[in-house]
Motif scaffolding. Structure first.
Motif, PDB file in Angstrom:
ATOM      1  N   SER A 270      46.695  45.628  34.368  1.00 44.70           N
ATOM      2  CA  SER A 270      46.161  45.119  35.406  1.00 44.70           C
ATOM      3  C   SER A 270      46.467  45.628  36.918  1.00 44.70           C
ATOM      4  CB  SER A 270      46.205  43.492  35.411  1.00 44.70           C
ATOM      5  OG  SER A 270      45.746  42.838  34.411  1.00 44.70           O
TER       6      SER A 270
ATOM      7  N   ASP B 271      45.133  30.313  31.719  1.00 39.57           N
ATOM      8  CA  ASP B 271      45.348  31.005  32.913  1.00 39.57           C
ATOM      9  C   ASP B 271      43.923  31.301  33.732  1.00 39.57           C
ATOM     10  OD1 ASP B 271      48.375  31.848  32.843  1.00 39.57           O
ATOM     11  OD2 ASP B 271      47.514  32.210  31.030  1.00 39.57           O
ATOM     12  N   ILE B 272      42.861  31.521  32.937  1.00 37.81           N
ATOM     13  CA  ILE B 272      41.574  32.003  33.351  1.00 37.81           C
ATOM     14  C   ILE B 272      40.957  30.603  33.919  1.00 37.81           C
ATOM     15  CG2 ILE B 272      39.264  32.724  32.859  1.00 37.81           C
ATOM     16  CD1 ILE B 272      40.665  34.400  30.716  1.00 37.81           C
TER      17      ILE B 272
ATOM     18  N   CYS C 133      44.896  40.681  42.157  1.00 36.61           N
ATOM     19  CA  CYS C 133      45.402  40.940  40.860  1.00 36.61           C
ATOM     20  C   CYS C 133      46.223  39.738  40.554  1.00 36.61           C
ATOM     21  CB  CYS C 133      46.310  41.987  40.733  1.00 36.61           C
ATOM     22  SG  CYS C 133      46.663  42.560  39.146  1.00 36.61           S
ATOM     23  N   LEU C 134      45.711  38.560  39.736  1.00 36.33           N
ATOM     24  CA  LEU C 134      46.167  37.214  39.586  1.00 36.33           C
ATOM     25  C   LEU C 134      47.213  37.601  37.995  1.00 36.33           C
ATOM     26  CD1 LEU C 134      43.377  34.911  40.096  1.00 36.33           C
ATOM     27  CD2 LEU C 134      45.186  35.742  41.699  1.00 36.33           C
ATOM     28  N   HIS C 135      46.851  38.622  37.378  1.00 36.31           N
ATOM     29  CA  HIS C 135      47.612  38.960  36.133  1.00 36.31           C
ATOM     30  C   HIS C 135      48.774  39.914  36.593  1.00 36.31           C
ATOM     31  CE1 HIS C 135      47.507  40.327  31.590  1.00 36.31           C
ATOM     32  NE2 HIS C 135      48.082  39.184  32.014  1.00 36.31           N
TER      33      HIS C 135
ATOM     34  N   ASN D 282      48.562  30.650  43.076  1.00 33.98           N
ATOM     35  CA  ASN D 282      47.141  31.363  43.300  1.00 33.98           C
ATOM     36  C   ASN D 282      46.811  31.150  44.498  1.00 33.98           C
ATOM     37  OD1 ASN D 282      47.162  32.371  40.747  1.00 33.98           O
ATOM     38  ND2 ASN D 282      45.695  30.967  39.875  1.00 33.98           N
TER      39      ASN D 282
ATOM     40  N   ALA E 233      42.331  29.905  37.276  1.00 39.09           N
ATOM     41  CA  ALA E 233      41.813  30.922  38.121  1.00 39.09           C
ATOM     42  C   ALA E 233      40.651  30.430  38.818  1.00 39.09           C
ATOM     43  CB  ALA E 233      41.739  32.239  37.717  1.00 39.09           C
TER      44      ALA E 233
ATOM     45  N   THR F 229      37.682  39.808  33.633  1.00 36.70           N
ATOM     46  CA  THR F 229      38.424  38.919  32.635  1.00 36.70           C
ATOM     47  C   THR F 229      38.228  39.358  31.361  1.00 36.70           C
ATOM     48  OG1 THR F 229      38.708  36.695  32.234  1.00 36.70           O
ATOM     49  CG2 THR F 229      36.791  37.411  32.465  1.00 36.70           C
TER      50      THR F 229
ATOM     51  N   GLN G 114      41.905  38.805  36.221  1.00 34.32           N
ATOM     52  CA  GLN G 114      42.985  37.892  35.489  1.00 34.32           C
ATOM     53  C   GLN G 114      42.455  37.946  33.961  1.00 34.32           C
ATOM     54  OE1 GLN G 114      45.283  36.562  34.238  1.00 34.32           O
ATOM     55  NE2 GLN G 114      45.778  35.107  35.464  1.00 34.32           N
TER      56      GLN G 114
END
Length: 359
Positions: A105, A25-26, A98-100, A144, A29, A49, A19
């Motif tokens: 990414s 956003d972080i 992969c959250l991004h 998420n 997460a 990150t 992420q």
């Protein structure tokens, strides 16, 4: 959602999570990382990150090793990408989340060599082993969590959704120095990356005056060292000085004076955090503090409203405005030119929400 190739293993050895988006956003997460740790208690988990995200998650309570990827600095360009790809390949994760949703990414996730899970909306999501769509109207943490549940099953849905941040002894000492013994204050965060997400600093000043006059709560201004944050703090102070009674103490301005660790420490001591749709809003929740978000161009259905334990968060917004939301992140200027979502939101209206959290 793509079909899972196999049930989630009982225990993995190495897991990677990516992420590298905005700081907010972080922060959001962190609930994902805590839940992943609960499901995989003995796995080595690494979190790729940004440098700021790495500082934010040092220390952390979920035993995750943070990898700093300076994609806009030392690791920019093809050379930086290849160096990071080699590092991830050397880690050899069995599983990657992969959250991004950026292509960079996605490619890093894919070249790491593990089974990759991510969002359908991600650029290059066709490369993922499993993927889920980001449900509209859900909080970001819920999106998420849905990704984690797609891999791990319903047991992932039983985990908490609230962000978690920790402070070190060094962070605590920095907070002590910055605050000089001040307690029971309101932290004001008038900045934001996007101009249309910023409630005018003069309105923040009006709110600060009301909180002092009616509750005896002094304000502390927080923000980064960016020009926009410094300008917002300066305008807030000027407006406060012009409008407040002579006996009212000026807000303490810590803009640009805190590292992320010090900011966590300062926020943890506030009675209330009032912030735009920005990272300090979610950081306040992660530090267990009551928060009030001031929202203009963005709305709940985009997923970034504050998600906190009951009674710990509220939102001030101009409801019923047909042009809201006008975008996922905000703009440099109002697309309709009137900026009513923020200009029509008065200090009194925001105070009414803040008062409910000050009791």
């Amino acid at each position: 959602m793509a079909a899972s190739p196999s049930p989630a293993p009982a225990q993995l050895r190495r897991i990677l999570v990516i992420q590298t988006a905005f700081l907010g956003d972080i922060v959001l997460a962190t609930a994902f990382l805590a839940n992943l740790r609960a499901l995989q208690p003995s796995a080595e988990i690494r979190f790729l990150t940004t440098p700021a995200g790495a500082r934010l998650l040092s220390p952390n309570t979920f035993g995750v090793k943070v990898i700093s990827y300076d994609k806009r600095g030392n690791d920019s360009g093809p050379g930086g990408f290849l160096r990071m790809a080699r590092e991830l390949r050397g880690f050899a994760p069995e599983l990657v989340f992969c959250l991004h949703r950026s292509l960079r990414s996605t490619l890093l996730a894919k070249v790491s060599g593990g089974e990759v899970w991510g969002f359908s909306e991600g650029v290059g999501s066709v490369l993922f082993t499993g993927r889920v769509a980001r449900a509209k109207g859900r909080f970001e943490a819920e999106k998420n969590q849905a990704l984690l549940a797609a891999w791990a099953g319903e047991r992932a849905l039983q985990q908490a959704l609230f962000p978690i941040l920790s402070v070190s002894d060094k962070d605590t000492a920095e907070g002590d120095t910055l605050l000089g013994g001040l307690q029971g204050f309101v932290a004001l965060a008038p900045g934001s990356v996007w101009a249309t997400k910023r409630w005018p600093p003069e309105r923040f000043a009006g709110l600060a005056q009301l909180l002092w006059e009616r509750h005896g709560l002094r304000s502390v201004i927080v923000g980064g060292n960016e020009p926009a944050d410094r300008e917002a703090a300066m305008k807030l102070l000027v407006a406060y000085r012009e409008g407040a009674e002579k006996v009212a103490p000026l807000p303490l301005d810590l803009t640009g004076k805190t590292g992320l660790g010090g900011l966590k420490s300062v926020l943890s001591r506030a009675k209330l955090v009032v912030a735009n749709d920005s990272a300090p809003l979610h950081m306040g929740i992660a530090m267990g503090v009551s928060v009030l978000g001031v929202f203009g161009p963005t709305t709940r259905e985009l997923g970034f409203f504050p998600l906190a334990p009951e009674g710990k968060a509220k939102v001030a917004e101009l409801a019923g405005l047909e042009c809201r939301p006008c975008g996922l992140h905000g703009h440099d200027q109002c697309p309709r030119t009137h900026f009513r979502c923020m200009l029509d939101l008065s200090p009194e209206a925001v105070y009414r929400e803040a008062e409910l959290l000050c009791r």
